[in-house]
Design a protein around this motif. Sequence first.
Motif, PDB file in Angstrom:
ATOM      1  N   ASP A 236      84.329  43.041  55.149  1.00 19.90           N
ATOM      2  CA  ASP A 236      83.806  42.768  56.489  1.00 19.90           C
ATOM      3  C   ASP A 236      84.587  41.636  57.138  1.00 19.90           C
ATOM      4  O   ASP A 236      85.010  40.687  56.453  1.00 19.90           O
ATOM      5  N   SER A 237      84.754  41.738  58.442  1.00 17.76           N
ATOM      6  CA  SER A 237      85.536  40.739  59.163  1.00 17.76           C
ATOM      7  C   SER A 237      84.786  39.425  59.348  1.00 17.76           C
ATOM      8  O   SER A 237      85.404  38.389  59.584  1.00 17.76           O
ATOM      9  N   ASN A 238      83.465  39.450  59.236  1.00 18.50           N
ATOM     10  CA  ASN A 238      82.660  38.236  59.431  1.00 18.50           C
ATOM     11  C   ASN A 238      81.431  38.318  58.527  1.00 18.50           C
ATOM     12  O   ASN A 238      80.315  38.580  58.996  1.00 18.50           O
ATOM     13  N   PRO A 239      81.604  38.093  57.229  1.00 19.55           N
ATOM     14  CA  PRO A 239      80.537  38.411  56.281  1.00 19.55           C
ATOM     15  C   PRO A 239      79.303  37.529  56.351  1.00 19.55           C
ATOM     16  O   PRO A 239      78.201  38.000  56.047  1.00 19.55           O
ATOM     17  N   GLU A 240      79.419  36.269  56.724  1.00 17.13           N
ATOM     18  CA  GLU A 240      78.253  35.389  56.648  1.00 17.13           C
ATOM     19  C   GLU A 240      77.101  35.840  57.550  1.00 17.13           C
ATOM     20  O   GLU A 240      75.961  35.965  57.067  1.00 17.13           O
ATOM     21  N   PRO A 241      77.328  36.102  58.838  1.00 12.96           N
ATOM     22  CA  PRO A 241      76.187  36.556  59.644  1.00 12.96           C
ATOM     23  C   PRO A 241      75.647  37.908  59.199  1.00 12.96           C
ATOM     24  O   PRO A 241      74.436  38.160  59.297  1.00 12.96           O
ATOM     25  N   LEU A 242      76.521  38.768  58.689  1.00  7.23           N
ATOM     26  CA  LEU A 242      76.072  40.077  58.204  1.00  7.23           C
ATOM     27  C   LEU A 242      75.140  39.926  57.012  1.00  7.23           C
ATOM     28  O   LEU A 242      74.014  40.443  57.006  1.00  7.23           O
ATOM     29  N   PHE A 243      75.574  39.194  56.008  1.00  5.80           N
ATOM     30  CA  PHE A 243      74.796  39.152  54.773  1.00  5.80           C
ATOM     31  C   PHE A 243      73.600  38.209  54.861  1.00  5.80           C
ATOM     32  O   PHE A 243      72.606  38.421  54.153  1.00  5.80           O
ATOM     33  N   THR A 244      73.654  37.211  55.715  1.00 13.39           N
ATOM     34  CA  THR A 244      72.441  36.415  55.913  1.00 13.39           C
ATOM     35  C   THR A 244      71.388  37.233  56.653  1.00 13.39           C
ATOM     36  O   THR A 244      70.195  37.116  56.362  1.00 13.39           O
ATOM     37  N   ALA A 245      71.826  38.095  57.586  1.00 10.79           N
ATOM     38  CA  ALA A 245      70.870  38.974  58.263  1.00 10.79           C
ATOM     39  C   ALA A 245      70.266  39.973  57.280  1.00 10.79           C
ATOM     40  O   ALA A 245      69.053  40.245  57.311  1.00 10.79           O
ATOM     41  N   ALA A 246      71.097  40.518  56.396  1.00 11.46           N
ATOM     42  CA  ALA A 246      70.595  41.452  55.390  1.00 11.46           C
ATOM     43  C   ALA A 246      69.610  40.751  54.455  1.00 11.46           C
ATOM     44  O   ALA A 246      68.536  41.293  54.141  1.00 11.46           O
ATOM     45  N   ALA A 247      69.965  39.554  54.008  1.00  7.89           N
ATOM     46  CA  ALA A 247      69.088  38.820  53.100  1.00  7.89           C
ATOM     47  C   ALA A 247      67.774  38.442  53.768  1.00  7.89           C
ATOM     48  O   ALA A 247      66.699  38.496  53.143  1.00  7.89           O
ATOM     49  N   LYS A 248      67.837  38.060  55.039  1.00  6.60           N
ATOM     50  CA  LYS A 248      66.612  37.726  55.774  1.00  6.60           C
ATOM     51  C   LYS A 248      65.704  38.938  55.889  1.00  6.60           C
ATOM     52  O   LYS A 248      64.474  38.838  55.713  1.00  6.60           O
ATOM     53  N   ALA A 249      66.273  40.113  56.168  1.00  7.29           N
ATOM     54  CA  ALA A 249      65.472  41.332  56.261  1.00  7.29           C
ATOM     55  C   ALA A 249      64.800  41.640  54.929  1.00  7.29           C
ATOM     56  O   ALA A 249      63.619  42.031  54.883  1.00  7.29           O
ATOM     57  N   LEU A 250      65.527  41.449  53.828  1.00  5.15           N
ATOM     58  CA  LEU A 250      64.956  41.707  52.506  1.00  5.15           C
ATOM     59  C   LEU A 250      63.908  40.672  52.139  1.00  5.15           C
ATOM     60  O   LEU A 250      62.895  40.986  51.504  1.00  5.15           O
ATOM     61  N   SER A 251      64.130  39.428  52.556  1.00  4.56           N
ATOM     62  CA  SER A 251      63.135  38.382  52.324  1.00  4.56           C
ATOM     63  C   SER A 251      61.840  38.715  53.047  1.00  4.56           C
ATOM     64  O   SER A 251      60.739  38.550  52.491  1.00  4.56           O
ATOM     65  N   ASP A 252      61.957  39.182  54.281  1.00  2.00           N
ATOM     66  CA  ASP A 252      60.767  39.546  55.059  1.00  2.00           C
ATOM     67  C   ASP A 252      59.987  40.684  54.408  1.00  2.00           C
ATOM     68  O   ASP A 252      58.754  40.773  54.576  1.00  2.00           O
ATOM     69  N   LEU A 253      60.693  41.541  53.662  1.00  2.00           N
ATOM     70  CA  LEU A 253      60.023  42.646  52.969  1.00  2.00           C
ATOM     71  C   LEU A 253      59.372  42.187  51.667  1.00  2.00           C
ATOM     72  O   LEU A 253      58.601  42.933  51.063  1.00  2.00           O
ATOM     73  N   GLY A 254      59.706  40.992  51.215  1.00  2.00           N
ATOM     74  CA  GLY A 254      59.057  40.433  50.033  1.00  2.00           C
ATOM     75  C   GLY A 254      59.503  41.013  48.715  1.00  2.00           C
ATOM     76  O   GLY A 254      58.709  41.079  47.761  1.00  2.00           O
ATOM     77  N   ILE A 255      60.796  41.405  48.607  1.00  6.00           N
ATOM     78  CA  ILE A 255      61.257  42.011  47.358  1.00  6.00           C
ATOM     79  C   ILE A 255      61.163  41.028  46.192  1.00  6.00           C
ATOM     80  O   ILE A 255      61.124  39.817  46.372  1.00  6.00           O
ATOM     81  N   ALA A 256      61.143  41.580  44.981  1.00  2.73           N
ATOM     82  CA  ALA A 256      60.949  40.768  43.774  1.00  2.73           C
ATOM     83  C   ALA A 256      62.084  39.778  43.568  1.00  2.73           C
ATOM     84  O   ALA A 256      61.855  38.629  43.196  1.00  2.73           O
ATOM     85  N   PHE A 257      63.320  40.218  43.753  1.00  5.19           N
ATOM     86  CA  PHE A 257      64.456  39.302  43.673  1.00  5.19           C
ATOM     87  C   PHE A 257      65.672  39.948  44.314  1.00  5.19           C
ATOM     88  O   PHE A 257      65.735  41.175  44.477  1.00  5.19           O
ATOM     89  N   LEU A 258      66.608  39.093  44.686  1.00  5.64           N
ATOM     90  CA  LEU A 258      67.886  39.515  45.248  1.00  5.64           C
ATOM     91  C   LEU A 258      68.973  39.045  44.304  1.00  5.64           C
ATOM     92  O   LEU A 258      69.028  37.862  43.943  1.00  5.64           O
ATOM     93  N   GLU A 259      69.843  39.967  43.890  1.00  9.38           N
ATOM     94  CA  GLU A 259      70.963  39.636  43.012  1.00  9.38           C
ATOM     95  C   GLU A 259      72.256  39.677  43.823  1.00  9.38           C
ATOM     96  O   GLU A 259      72.496  40.626  44.574  1.00  9.38           O
ATOM     97  N   LEU A 260      73.087  38.655  43.662  1.00 18.62           N
ATOM     98  CA  LEU A 260      74.361  38.560  44.374  1.00 18.62           C
ATOM     99  C   LEU A 260      75.502  38.585  43.376  1.00 18.62           C
ATOM    100  O   LEU A 260      75.571  37.742  42.470  1.00 18.62           O
ATOM    101  N   ARG A 261      76.404  39.523  43.561  1.00 18.08           N
ATOM    102  CA  ARG A 261      77.624  39.536  42.759  1.00 18.08           C
ATOM    103  C   ARG A 261      78.714  38.840  43.555  1.00 18.08           C
ATOM    104  O   ARG A 261      79.145  39.319  44.601  1.00 18.08           O
ATOM    105  N   GLU A 262      79.157  37.665  43.071  1.00 15.76           N
ATOM    106  CA  GLU A 262      80.081  36.838  43.832  1.00 15.76           C
ATOM    107  C   GLU A 262      81.289  36.424  42.982  1.00 15.76           C
ATOM    108  O   GLU A 262      81.312  35.343  42.400  1.00 15.76           O
ATOM    109  N   PRO A 263      82.299  37.270  42.907  1.00 16.03           N
ATOM    110  CA  PRO A 263      83.492  36.886  42.154  1.00 16.03           C
ATOM    111  C   PRO A 263      84.259  35.782  42.861  1.00 16.03           C
ATOM    112  O   PRO A 263      84.161  35.608  44.071  1.00 16.03           O
ATOM    113  N   GLY A 264      85.003  35.033  42.079  1.00 16.33           N
ATOM    114  CA  GLY A 264      85.858  33.986  42.631  1.00 16.33           C
ATOM    115  C   GLY A 264      87.313  34.375  42.522  1.00 16.33           C
ATOM    116  O   GLY A 264      87.647  35.515  42.168  1.00 16.33           O
ATOM    117  N   PRO A 265      88.223  33.447  42.790  1.00 13.41           N
ATOM    118  CA  PRO A 265      89.646  33.776  42.744  1.00 13.41           C
ATOM    119  C   PRO A 265      90.138  34.132  41.351  1.00 13.41           C
ATOM    120  O   PRO A 265      91.167  34.799  41.208  1.00 13.41           O
TER     121      PRO A 265
END
Length: 362
Positions: A236-265
């Motif tokens: 994605d060309s601008n990932p932060e607003p995209l994924f914070t919006a996705a995470a906020k939507a999932l938070s509002d739904l009250g899911i049990a947990f959110l897992e993030l796969r975040e590789p580094g260099p």
Amino acid sequence: MPSLFDPITLGAVDAPNRILMAPLTRGRADRDAVPSDMMVEYYTQRASAGLIISEATGISREGLGWPFAPGLWTDAQVAAWKPVTDSVHAAGGRIIAQLWHMGRQGHSSVYETQPVSSSATKTEGQAHTFEGKKDFEVARPLELNEIPRLLNDYELATKNALAAGFDGVQIHAANGYLIDQFLRDNANSRTDEYGGSIENRIRLLREVAERVISVAGADRTSVRLSPNGDSQGVDDSNPEPLFTAAAKALSDLGIAFLELREPGPDGTFGKTDVPKLSPAIRKVFTGVLVVNSDYDTPEKAQAELDTGIADAISFGRPFIANPDLPKRLRDGAPLAKDDAKTWYSQGPEGYIDYPALQTADT
């Protein structure tokens, strides 16, 4: 701050530690995506994890393009998963099913139909098939009138997961697979209500989550995202607003947990120089946050918990060769090394023959 060995509540699941087993594709089912007997022993050996997230499991033939991966769309698949979950529970463990639609990341020789995606795009490189590697194909875009069928597939797979005895499900929305192909703008060129704006691109994720929750409940539903950098050609060309919006939507739904796969260099898969987005996501996601990717020592994992961003850590490859990983981490014991040649080899070698610590030297 909590330690790796402290208990944690993951929705409806009470986990005895914060060392989760990440989903690991291993290719030990049959050609009809029916789990094998070996899978009972494999998962039971790893029941000391705070929670096992199963290998990615297809919601339909259309969605499962990996050879010898398991599914959850037929009665035979459900029946074969039941001994797995029964055995894990008998060993004191907890296990949820990761629900998978690969989108463009498979091949028609496995799908038995042309790959589908958000748009008519193609992954570079080659796909795994029953006959070896083959060039990826151009996917066809899912039509609007097919979205209800897709949601029905997620609903059926969720019902089947619960019938098979899983403690819940995880929606696979990461790693460049179908939902990720809708989320990120280099793969999604749609002009309808599922493309364009961030609100539109997170629509499918939200609708899938709502449908799964309608069956399993929010407290037995989780989601995996891979927010930072390219993943199998999806970016994605601008990932932060995209994924914070996705995470906020999932938070509002009250899911049990959110897992993030975040590789580094220096990540072993999906290397990226894009900074981790977990700090920004932590600000908008109020539930349990689990982080993943290349945590290969207890010190590294504990340091992540100490930041206050993550509540638990999911370990992937260390669980392949270390079925008793929580004990090894607690005792400071050396970790055995897995053999990449046997990751997807269908047989018991490199699958159920890694010894636990107490028998490692006998």
